[in-house]
Design a protein around this motif. Structure first.
Motif, short mmCIF file in Angstrom:
data_model
loop_
_atom_site.label_atom_id
_atom_site.label_comp_id
_atom_site.label_asym_id
_atom_site.label_seq_id
_atom_site.Cartn_x
_atom_site.Cartn_y
_atom_site.Cartn_z
N ARG A 261 0.82 -1.21 0.00
CA ARG A 261 0.00 0.00 0.00
C ARG A 261 0.85 1.26 0.00
N GLN A 262 1.94 1.25 0.77
CA GLN A 262 2.84 2.40 0.78
C GLN A 262 3.47 2.63 -0.59
N LEU A 263 3.86 1.53 -1.23
CA LEU A 263 4.43 1.64 -2.57
C LEU A 263 3.43 2.26 -3.54
N LEU A 264 2.22 1.73 -3.52
CA LEU A 264 1.20 2.20 -4.46
C LEU A 264 0.84 3.66 -4.20
N ASP A 265 0.66 4.03 -2.94
CA ASP A 265 0.35 5.41 -2.61
C ASP A 265 1.48 6.35 -3.04
N SER A 266 2.70 5.92 -2.84
CA SER A 266 3.85 6.76 -3.18
C SER A 266 4.00 6.92 -4.69
N ILE A 267 3.81 5.83 -5.43
CA ILE A 267 3.86 5.91 -6.89
C ILE A 267 2.77 6.85 -7.39
N HIS A 268 1.59 6.73 -6.81
CA HIS A 268 0.47 7.59 -7.23
C HIS A 268 0.77 9.06 -6.93
N GLU A 269 1.38 9.33 -5.79
CA GLU A 269 1.74 10.71 -5.46
C GLU A 269 2.70 11.29 -6.50
N GLU A 270 3.63 10.47 -6.94
CA GLU A 270 4.57 10.93 -7.97
C GLU A 270 3.85 11.14 -9.31
N ASP A 271 2.92 10.24 -9.63
CA ASP A 271 2.20 10.36 -10.89
C ASP A 271 1.38 11.64 -10.97
N LYS A 272 0.97 12.15 -9.83
CA LYS A 272 0.19 13.39 -9.81
C LYS A 272 0.99 14.58 -10.38
N LYS A 273 2.30 14.45 -10.42
CA LYS A 273 3.14 15.53 -10.91
C LYS A 273 3.21 15.58 -12.43
N VAL A 274 2.71 14.53 -13.08
CA VAL A 274 2.84 14.44 -14.53
C VAL A 274 1.93 15.44 -15.25
N LEU A 275 0.67 15.51 -14.86
CA LEU A 275 -0.28 16.38 -15.58
C LEU A 275 0.12 17.86 -15.58
N PRO A 276 0.52 18.43 -14.43
CA PRO A 276 0.98 19.82 -14.48
C PRO A 276 2.19 20.02 -15.41
N ALA A 277 3.09 19.06 -15.42
CA ALA A 277 4.27 19.17 -16.28
C ALA A 277 3.87 19.13 -17.75
N VAL A 278 2.93 18.27 -18.09
CA VAL A 278 2.46 18.19 -19.47
C VAL A 278 1.72 19.47 -19.85
N HIS A 279 0.94 20.00 -18.92
CA HIS A 279 0.21 21.24 -19.19
C HIS A 279 1.15 22.37 -19.61
#
Length: 273
Positions: A22-40
């Motif tokens: 669960r910690q791995l998945l939550d942490s990966i998801h937190e990092e993935d949240k940074k992708v959309l602003p960068a693409v924008h």
């Protein structure tokens, strides 16, 4: 130009092997949240590229993606999905990977380090000044990709890139540089993660916008899609029913007769429906 390599920098997380699932998945998801602003942040550059490619394609130009490893595979994936989705030929958007088709499944040793090979591969397609070459490389340093876009630009061909490091050699070698700065990867240097996700999103934007501006979409429907399976035949039938008000059986018969939703709509228009 900077020597900084964000994509190779240390992860913001440590002791990953000690984390729970669960910690791995939550942490990966937190990092993935940074992708959309960068693409924008890249949209102005994507816009510039698409507007130029549209005009070139209207005159017969093609779009080439050139990459290695994950970046090359993503380019090939995007290119391969355009013909069935929009009913265009397989020679309109072309994906190339260092090492050739065998590298799609298995890495070809040192292929990406050959700076001459990318341009040689492009020449095999009879590349010309109406075409566009987009290099894809998270690091912005891949010789195969840099060599291809540099030679293309020297020969008067429009060039672009998708990269995940700022001020890279690749960005400096192209006309339109798209730099999605997503930060360090969750697993240090594993650019199949955030970098790859950002590349996929940008590729989606490029080709979807291109196909819409080239008239391959009506309203919000894929009216030129290839009828390669029963699901797509059913989807096309529904489109015709919705657009023309035909009975389902008639819509399906006409779809199979004419080969695409767009052809049915054109036929109905010519008949004064």
């Amino acid at each position: 130009m900077t020597l900084e390599s964000i994509t190779e920098s240390e992860s913001l997380y440590n002791d990953l092997e000690k984390m729970t699932v669960r910690q791995l998945l939550d942490s990966i998801h937190e990092e993935d949240k940074k992708v959309l602003p960068a693409v924008h942040e890249t949209i102005p550059q994507v816009e510039s590229l698409v507007e130029q490619v549209v005009e070139r394609m209207k005159k017969g130009g093609r779009l080439f993606y050139v990459g290695a490893g994950t970046s090359g595979r993503l380019g090939i994936l995007d290119a391969s999905e355009i013909p069935p989705t929009y009913g265009v030929g397989y020679d309109l958007v072309i994906g190339m990977i260092a090492g050739g088709d065998q590298a799609i499944r298995k890495a070809v040793e040192a292929a990406e380090d050959n700076e001459e090979l990318g341009w040689e591969d492009l020449q095999a397609y009879g590349i010309n000044e109406l075409d566009t070459v987009v290099g894809i490389a998270a690091s912005g340093r891949t010789p195969y990709v840099i060599g291809a876009v540099r030679k293309a630009r020297e020969n008067g061909i429009l060039t672009g890139c998708i990269t995940n490091n700022p001020g890279s050699e690749l960005a400096g070698a192209v006309d339109v540089a798209i730099e999605a700065i997503v930060g360090p990867e969750f697993v240090s240097g594993s650019t199949r993660m955030k970098s790859g996700t950002s590349q996929k999103l940008i590729l989606n934007m490029i080709t979807t916008s291109l196909m819409i501006k080239l008239g391959k979409v009506k309203g919000n429907k894929m009216v030129n899609m290839q009828l390669t399976n029963q699901k797509l035949i059913a989807r096309g039938t529904r489109m015709i029913v919705d657009e023309l008000g035909y009975e389902e059986a008639k819509a399906r018969r006409l779809l199979l007769l004419h080969g695409s939703v767009n052809n049915v709509l054109e036929a109905a228009k010519n008949e004064g429906k």
